[in-house]
Design a protein around this motif. Structure first.
Motif, PDB file in Angstrom:
ATOM      1  N   THR A 290      44.887  63.500  22.231  1.00  0.00           N
ATOM      2  CA  THR A 290      45.311  64.280  23.176  1.00  0.00           C
ATOM      3  C   THR A 290      44.539  65.935  22.785  1.00  0.00           C
ATOM      4  N   LEU A 291      44.637  66.259  21.581  1.00  0.00           N
ATOM      5  CA  LEU A 291      43.862  67.761  21.083  1.00  0.00           C
ATOM      6  C   LEU A 291      42.540  67.640  21.698  1.00  0.00           C
ATOM      7  N   TRP A 333      53.378  58.742  30.829  1.00  0.00           N
ATOM      8  CA  TRP A 333      53.285  59.517  29.799  1.00  0.00           C
ATOM      9  C   TRP A 333      53.174  58.808  28.471  1.00  0.00           C
ATOM     10  N   ARG A 342      52.072  65.136  20.927  1.00  0.00           N
ATOM     11  CA  ARG A 342      51.540  65.490  22.348  1.00  0.00           C
ATOM     12  C   ARG A 342      51.282  64.377  23.031  1.00  0.00           C
ATOM     13  N   THR A 344      49.475  62.419  26.514  1.00  0.00           N
ATOM     14  CA  THR A 344      48.677  62.484  27.599  1.00  0.00           C
ATOM     15  C   THR A 344      49.252  61.782  28.846  1.00  0.00           C
ATOM     16  N   ARG A 387      44.040  69.945  32.609  1.00  0.00           N
ATOM     17  CA  ARG A 387      45.209  70.042  31.784  1.00  0.00           C
ATOM     18  C   ARG A 387      46.149  70.455  32.866  1.00  0.00           C
ATOM     19  N   SER A 392      58.107  71.515  28.109  1.00  0.00           N
ATOM     20  CA  SER A 392      58.586  70.556  26.812  1.00  0.00           C
ATOM     21  C   SER A 392      59.792  71.208  26.302  1.00  0.00           C
ATOM     22  N   ASP A 397      54.172  74.167  28.204  1.00  0.00           N
ATOM     23  CA  ASP A 397      52.837  73.329  27.578  1.00  0.00           C
ATOM     24  C   ASP A 397      51.918  72.810  28.412  1.00  0.00           C
ATOM     25  N   ALA A 399      49.476  69.420  29.168  1.00  0.00           N
ATOM     26  CA  ALA A 399      49.226  68.027  28.830  1.00  0.00           C
ATOM     27  C   ALA A 399      47.845  67.609  29.635  1.00  0.00           C
TER      28      ALA A 399
END
Length: 496
Positions: A290-291, A333, A342, A344, A387, A392, A397, A399
């Motif tokens: 994810t990051l 998800w 986190r 994706t 994104r 959240s 936030d 994703a």
């Protein structure tokens, strides 16, 4: 100043030799020091138990090693034949599920050498698309996707279908842009005007690629003028229509607004990505978490990535009106298996029955009905688009969103005798793992109790030896009361 040790409160300095420091050499730790040691050893034992519990999770090693005991079942694209270009009076349905490997014998014939060469070497498509206005690009997307879907129908009695998308004027404008972009010679122009469409591939083998494209535009113009088209038209233009679709999809991804909710400018990339998700290969793309997608969206946008993780939630959505006849899709998800928490988001056209049957009513993974895959481990491949904001537990936030399809799920492999193989995370032989795990815990507890008892016994022995040393030191000190009385009398008789 003497600095005491933080472990047993004794001096960190070596005692000097001599009679005056005999007590320092014979000092014994007290009961408080032993209690501190026992507390530290208990904490270390708890840490060892936690590490033993976490070490049995194979996901911790997937980043560095290949998990040999894990078995993944490959998921093929859905094979349901559908229509995207509706017959007159018929409603269109889900149209892009039938993969190329499941076409009929007539539609699955390999392309000619000229078509393959053109698709691999024709680099004018991006320039041609960049010269088109937005409405013309959208019309091309609608026509090409629907022609491709019609070609996937099976049956020998296929009838002409209604033409939608490009108009005659738009086809003429497209031809003008292509000619102005790369003018053709007179010989190429004469070859492109040949009346026999079936011989276009062989006639254009030695000509410029644009000559074959102009010949295809001429046949499409005839379809637009007549209002209907032959289902075989896609086979005649596929050599240059596929790179053109790639260029149109790339241009659509460049129009996406990142970090926002879905907008009208995202529609072309979103639905075109869903319509072409069956073209993604199982081993395509690089595995990511994810990051990286959150931190470098401009680098990954439009790129093919591979996701491996745990399915957390699945939601079925109804599609808005679009140009590629997508009626519904799934929003998955996924928690990637890179150790992060986190999520994706994976947008996929269809959900395989093996995955759909394993979902509860609220869309979560049913652990009880899947002993071979209790955590819902899946693999997917797709193209990163943007994104997306979501709410959240900590507030607003972002994703990352990937448009693609599922390509694998964790399962149980069968051995040579027909019995399921051992699975590290559960399955038919999970009871043996459970017993071994409980036995290890009991052994660790008994070893800790035995160690604590031995330390307590040593502590009692040290305390007893300390008492004996104190008693011996007290017996050595003898007071002479008579001498003390004489000393006091002499002191009182002496004048000051």
């Amino acid at each position: 100043m003497r600095i005491p040790s933080q472990f047993n409160d004794s001096s960190l300095y070596r005692p000097r030799r001599g009679e005056k420091n005999a007590k320092k050499r014979t000092s014994v730790p007290g009961a408080a020091d032993n209690r501190r040691r026992l507390i530290r050893l208990g904490v270390v034992l708890l840490l060892v138990i936690v590490m033993m519990r976490e070490a049995r999770r194979p996901g911790l090693y997937q980043t560095f090693f290949d998990a040999q005991e894990e078995t993944w079942v490959e998921i093929e694209p859905a094979t349901k034949p559908t229509l995207a270009m509706a017959q007159p009076g018929e409603a269109s349905t889900d149209a892009f599920a039938n993969p190329p490997a499941n076409r009929s014998a007539r539609d699955a014939s390999p392309p000619s050498a000229a078509a393959t060469s053109l698709a691999a070497t024709w680099d004018s498509a991006p320039l041609w698309v960049s010269a088109m206005e937005l409405s013309l690009q959208q019309a091309w997307i609608q026509s090409l996707i629907q022609l491709q879907s019609v070609s996937r129908q099976s049956g020998d009695d296929r009838k002409p279908v209604e033409w939608v998308g490009l108009s005659v004027e738009q086809l003429d404008a497209s031809a003008e842009r292509l000619v102005s972009q790369s003018p053709l010679s007179e010989s190429d122009a004469s070859d492109s005007s040949a009346p026999d469409n079936n011989s276009q591939g062989s006639d254009s083998q030695g000509s410029e690629p644009n000559a074959e494209v102009l010949a295809g535009l001429k046949s499409l113009r005839a379809c637009a003028a007549a209002g209907e088209c032959d289902p075989e038209s896609w086979n005649q233009i596929s050599s240059w229509a596929l790179p053109l679709l790639d260029a149109l999809e790339t241009a659509a991804f460049q129009r996406v607004n990142d970090g926002t909710f879905w907008t009208s400018t995202d529609s072309d990339a979103f639905y075109l990505g869903l319509a072409r998700s069956d073209r993604l290969a199982v081993d395509q793309g690089v595995t990511t978490g994810t990051l990286p997608l959150l931190q470098q969206p401009e680098v990954y946008r439009g790129q093919t990535v591979r996701l491996v993780g745990r399915l957390q939630l699945a939601e079925k959505k109804t599609a808005q009106t679009n140009r590629v006849a997508v009626e519904s899709y799934w929003k998955l998800w996924i928690i990637p298996a890179d150790g992060g928490i986190r999520p994706t988001i994976l947008m996929t056209r269809q959900l395989p029955e093996a995955i759909a049957d394993a979902l509860t009513a609220d869309g979560s993974w049913d652990r009880a009905s899947n002993p071979a895959n209790p955590d819902g481990q899946i693999a997917a491949v797709g193209r990163f688009i943007k994104r997306l904001p979501y709410r959240s537990s900590i507030g607003a936030d972002l994703a990352p969103v990937v448009i693609g399809r599922l390509v694998g799920a964790k399962g149980v492999a069968a051995t040579t005798d027909g019995q399921p193989a051992r699975n590290a995370d559960g399955g038919p032989n999970a009871d043996a793992d459970h017993v071994a795990w409980i036995t290890g815990i009991l052994f660790a507890v008994l070893a800790g109790i035995a160690l604590a008892g031995w330390l307590m016994y040593r502590s009692a022995l040290d305390a007893k030896r300390t008492r004996i040393l104190r008693q011996q030191a007290g017996d050595d000190v003898q007071l002479d009361l008579d001498a003390l009385a004489d000393h006091d009398s002499d002191t009182q008789g002496t004048p000051s």
